[in-house]
Design an enzyme around this catalytic site. Structure first.
Site, PDB file in Angstrom:
ATOM      1  N   GLU A 204     -19.619   7.563 -12.479  1.00 15.00           N
ATOM      2  CA  GLU A 204     -19.674   6.670 -11.328  1.00 15.00           C
ATOM      3  C   GLU A 204     -21.098   6.150 -11.221  1.00 15.00           C
ATOM      4  OE1 GLU A 204     -17.175   5.694  -9.553  1.00 15.00           O
ATOM      5  OE2 GLU A 204     -15.619   7.071 -10.253  1.00 15.00           O
TER       6      GLU A 204
ATOM      7  N   CYS B 119     -24.414   2.692  -4.015  1.00 10.46           N
ATOM      8  CA  CYS B 119     -23.983   2.050  -5.256  1.00 10.46           C
ATOM      9  C   CYS B 119     -23.053   0.880  -4.991  1.00 10.46           C
ATOM     10  CB  CYS B 119     -23.336   3.061  -6.190  1.00 10.46           C
ATOM     11  SG  CYS B 119     -22.102   4.060  -5.377  1.00 10.46           S
TER      12      CYS B 119
END
Lengths: 541, 486
Positions: free
Chosen positions: B214, B252
């Site tokens: 991720e 993110c």
């Protein structure tokens, strides 16, 4: 340089060993011109491959290095970025191209398989051509359905909204295939990659050279070469390909090379599918129909490319007193299938190469093993043939029980109680497939629950991989990721989440400045309890 | 606690043994652990808020919205679904194989390792954990050492609530991570930067361990010139929420930059300023509503982004920094040079570049010329533009007319593509990520199709040809010898 490389790619290759690359001649005659008009050649070469094919084979072999690999990829990316491969129509046209190729070139394919592995025509048909056909027709039939965005419910937290999951192609993908089913294990992943709308490079195995060169030829002839290419070659070519940044790599082969492929992929953060193998056990209980069991085991061992298959039965575990019966049944059925002289049978594949042949012979000749042979054991180095061989109760530290056999040798391990087989299987790395023959429901249940493997088949061998709707792939040492049918499509797609919101009904709750009231309401909403939310809104909580 | 090779060896061995005992496979165990995790979160809300405040200056409401609440929701959802997820999926088998049945069984992978990140140090550790537990694995969590209060909270609290035979927290920095990566895991779940991800995956390759990565990327927000002023205002509000809201841009899926048509850029800047003032007051440092920068190193990195003279010249709002509190004011840059670091690196902080284009459609090309981001946001009512964004760009997710909320949607997979990572989680996808899907087929020992076996003949070939086409009528004729061939 660029143009040379392209020409070399587009030149149809044919005979085994030396590919008729035409650039040598071309360079001699038109070298300068090509150099100055590389761009022009780039485009024209797609159409002029037919003329090139008449150029006689005068070349030395041109090496395919990193630079060429990078140019090739650049070319494919250009096609991919144009969006061409994304359309449903393009995907269908390519799948139809494959279907047509399978229809028209069946004989050539079976001949190549026969050349590489002495694979009997019918076996080649069953295990490769027909599988590729059904895979292709499933894709043609289902593609529209697969490509449809999947609507999903949205939660209370994000209301009002709607959401869907869109499958999009990953980009340029690399398929590295192997020699045991050199046609199927090349085409099946390619079908998946095309279905998902990717540009794809196939690297067939050099150990099955006839099929490799046939694939290069056929794919060039039947498919869109601006997006689908074949690179033939061995380690240097594979290395050159692996240096590039791909959007997905599917590798079929050994765990050792699987590690190398994954490490190379790590440099570019490329996801991988690794289809490896492992020692696939078959546990045989004593309450089974002996004849059917024996036939199905033979079907999954010797009639399956002479045991050179990643899902082939590697060894049998059975009860001590049942073993002689099973061995007799196997002998009997082997004769039924392959005739009295097993070494002469035309219905069985040979060993692929001298290297593999000597590896197998070494397994048989190990001291602990050679005196355990109860059937077969004959070999013919000239013909690369090893007879179906059964060995009984070899010690576990023998090489034949430590590494994947991948050949016509079948160890039978005996146990007191059939449940003891679980310990033996679990002491080894997880296999790609695990088989069990029994009528005992309890044993079936225990086996399914306790044994971990890529796939599992009760009371038969191998056919689970030909079954629509089941994923094919390993776990741990037998690999990662899966494919076949819809699973192929998914493996070569990125699942993009899409959330649609409107400009209505905005709540300032999420935004600062933060207040205790906001905190309370937020808590109520996350709890998903409507009554709590109403109470909070009313200021009663 | 001293983490050395021997200790880790022993830990992994114990965990593996516990996994082999089968305890973690039962529905009861999984449900108990998920319930315990919910309990942990509920009973420790204040402690979690406090740790997040210490590490990042996160406001308690923000902490609840992005971490505590989100975890609670995720765990509740898994708890209610886990039994359904565990049920074998039946699959149709062609009549040809009759009698047979096929199913896909999800089984736990084994011993899994979770590396979490410092920006949502609780959420990004516990959310993957929920998936790993739901799938029946034993787990080691390595929290980020850059959020030390949260790391030690997890290390101290998890053993009090969850089964320590199966779930362990190992604290430490790069050296410990390296030690951990020497061991064989059955899955590694990593949240962090592409640079570290490469190490993780290379290490995983040695043991053929599958990984979920991720990562992040520069997530753009496309802002169309919405004719309705209230829509435009709401869009800008959501942009502010998606930029400075989550951990002061250290997220993110936070907005990295905005793409907008030149003609509305000045209006956008004005509105941004206004909303920033409304959210964070005249003096944002004082407001306590906005998180600080995690540490000195990131603070310096962000300051350096601003130091480029051409970038500094593009500042239209904010720009002030305060080293003592590791605070950077919400900062807006108008058309900074595209080759400046601020436009080539992931910003991961409270700086918002606004990039102007002539026609909003050009933003597609702009996005496509950069690595694939984890998220794309687009504010538009133009269906054609929506269609184009959807089909012509690639990203982990696309959210229309809002920011961040896709993260809260349990039914949507969360994960990247290309440079933003691979693999996905959340809800059922978390369960799948930590499961192996075993294909199981059952056959009976009666009824045999002879043409499967040698000796091969023409009859058998023709039989198979029809069989694979699933042409049962043709098969019947063939068997009866009635079929004609060309």
């Amino acid at each position: 340089m660029k143009s040379l490389f392209l020409v070399s790619f587009l030149a149809p290759s044919a005979p085994v060993g030396s590919r008729p690359f035409s650039q040598h001649l071309t360079t001699k005659c038109f070298g300068k011109q090509l150099h100055f008009h590389s761009r022009c050649v780039l485009f024209s070469s797609y159409t002029c491959s037919a003329t090139l094919s008449v150029v006689p084979d005068l070349q030395e072999k041109e090496t395919f290095d990193g630079e060429k690999a990078s140019l090739l990829l650049k070319d494919l990316r250009k096609t991919f970025n144009s969006g061409k491969t994304k359309s449903y129509e393009w995907r269908i046209s390519q799948l139809e191209g494959i279907a047509k190729m399978l229809e028209e070139k069946e004989k050539e394919i079976l001949d190549a398989l026969n050349k590489d592995l002495s694979k009997p025509g019918l076996e080649g048909y069953i295990s490769e051509v027909s599988q590729a056909k059904s895979s292709c027709s499933e894709a043609l039939q289902e593609l529209k359905h697969w490509m449809k965005p999947e609507k999903v419910k949205t939660s209370f937290t994000t209301l009002p909204s709607s959401a869907e999951i869109v499958s999009e192609p990953l980009g340029a993908v690399l398929v590295i295939s192997t020699w045991n089913f050199p046609f199927l294990l090349s085409m099946d992943p390619v079908i998946g990659a095309i279905s998902a709308g990717n540009a794809v490079v196939l690297k067939p195995s050099e150990i099955a050279p006839a099929t490799s060169s046939l694939l290069a030829n056929l794919i060039e002839g039947y498919l869109d070469n601006s997006a689908i290419r074949v690179v033939e070659g061995a380690i240097p070519e594979t290395t050159a390909l692996l240096e590039q940044k791909w959007d997905k790599i599917l590798y079929t082969g050994s765990a050792r090379v699987g590690r190398i492929v994954m490490a190379a992929a790590a440099k570019h953060l490329t996801p991988v599918i690794l289809e490896l193998g492992g020692k696939c056990p078959a546990v045989v209980d004593s309450d089974v129909n002996l004849q059917v069991t024996a036939r199905r085991i033979i079907g999954g061992k010797w009639a399956c490319n002479s045991g050179q298959a990643c899902i082939s039965v590697d060894y049998i575990i059975t009860r001590k007193e049942f073993a002689p019966k099973l061995i007799n049944a196997l002998k009997e059925e082997l004769k039924q299938f392959f005739g009295e002289d097993l070494m002469e049978s035309k219905d069985m594949s040979r060993i692929v190469s001298p290297t593999q042949f000597s590896r197998l012979v070494k397994l048989l000749d190990e001291d602990k093993v050679s005196d355990k042979i109860v059937f077969g054991g004959q070999r013919d180095e000239m013909k690369l043939k090893i007879a179906p061989t059964i060995i009984l109760d070899v010690p576990d530290d023998a090489m034949v029980m430590q590494e994947e056999i991948f050949g016509p040798i079948m160890p039978i391990i005996t146990v007191e109680n059939i449940e003891d087989s679980f310990g033996i299987i679990k002491s080894k790395p997880k296999p790609l497939a695990a088989y069990l023959f029994t009528n005992n429901e309890q044993l079936k249940k225990a086996y399914v629950e306790n044994i971990s493997s890529g796939g599992m088949l009760i009371n038969d061998t191998v056919i689970h991989v030909a079954t629509r709707g089941l994923p094919f792939g390993g776990v741990e040492e037998s690999g990662m990721g899966c494919y076949h049918g819809k699973f192929s499509f998914d493996s070569f797609s990125h699942k993009k989440s899409v959330l649609y919101r409107s400009f209505d009904a905005d709540s300032s709750l999420r935004f600062p400045p933060y207040t205790p009231e906001k905190e309370k309401l937020l808590k109520a909403i996350f709890s998903g309890n409507i009554i709590r939310i109403i109470l909070t809104l009313l200021g009663w909580s | 606690m001293e983490i050395n090779g021997e200790f880790l060896e022993e830990t992994v061995r114990e965990l593996r043994q516990y996994f082999r005992s089968g305890s973690t496979r039962s529905v009861t165990w999984r449900k108990n652990q998920l319930t315990a995790l919910l309990d942990l979160v509920h009973k420790n809300e204040d402690a979690i808020s406090e740790s997040l405040y210490q590490d990042l200056g996160k406001h308690p409401v923000e902490a609840f919205r992005d971490e505590i609440g989100a975890i609670g929701k995720s765990a509740t959802y898994s708890l209610s679904c886990v039994e359904k997820w565990m049920a074998p999926k039946k699959s149709d088998i062609p009549l040809l194989f009759f009698p047979a049945k096929g199913e896909v069984l999800a089984e736990p992978l084994g011993v899994v390792l979770i590396f979490s990140s410092w920006n949502f140090p609780i959420m990004l550790a516990l959310d993957p954990l929920i998936g790993a537990i739901a799938a029946g694995n034993v787990v080691v969590i390595k929290p980020s050492e850059q959020a030390p209060a949260c790391s030690s909270f997890l290390a101290n609290t998890i053993p009090r609530y969850l089964d320590s035979n199966a779930i362990r927290v190992i604290e430490g920095g790069a050296a410990v991570s390296q030690q951990l990566l020497l061991h064989k895991w059955d899955k590694i779940f990593f949240t962090g930067s592409p640079r570290v991800a490469r190490f993780v995956m290379s290490a995983a390759a040695k043991n053929l361990t599958p990984v979920t990565l991720e990562l992040g990327g520069k997530c753009p927000a496309i802002l169309d010139s919405l004719p309705n002023p209230s829509d435009f205002k709401l869009a800008v509000k959501r942009i502010v929420g998606g930029k400075w809201g989550p951990c002061s841009g250290q997220a993110c899926i936070g907005i990295d930059y905005v793409l907008v048509e030149e003609k509305v850029s000045s209006h956008l800047v004005e509105l941004l300023k206004k909303i920033i003032r409304r959210f964070y007051g005249d003096n944002p440092i004082e407001s306590k509503v906005i998180s600080r920068i995690v540490n000195k190193q990131n603070f310096t990195r962000l300051c350096n982004l601003l130091k480029d003279p051409l970038v500094a010249a593009s500042i239209v709002h904010g720009g002030s920094v305060e080293e003592k509190h590791l605070f950077i004011e919400p900062t807006i840059l108008l058309d900074p040079p595209l080759d400046a670091d601020v436009m080539t690196e992931e910003i991961f902080g409270p700086l918002l570049p606004i990039i102007t284009v002539n026609k909003i459609g050009e933003s597609i090309e702009f996005i496509n010329s950069r690595p694939k981001p984890l998220a794309i946001y687009a504010f538009t009512k133009d269906e054609t533009l929506k269609r184009r964004i959807l089909t012509e760009t690639s990203s982990g997710s696309v959210t229309f007319n809002d920011t961040m909320v896709q993260f809260l949607c349990d039914t949507l997979p969360f994960g990247g593509v290309g440079q933003s990572g691979f693999g996905r989680y959340h809800g059922k996808y978390s369960f799948d990520t930590f499961s192996h899907e075993k294909a199981v087929m059952h056959r009976s020992l009666c009824l045999e199709i002879e043409p499967r076996y040698p000796p091969w003949s023409k009859f058998k070939l023709e039989f198979l040809r029809l069989a694979y086409k699933l042409n049962y009528f043709g098969l019947l004729l063939h068997i009866l010898g009635l079929k004609r061939y060309k």
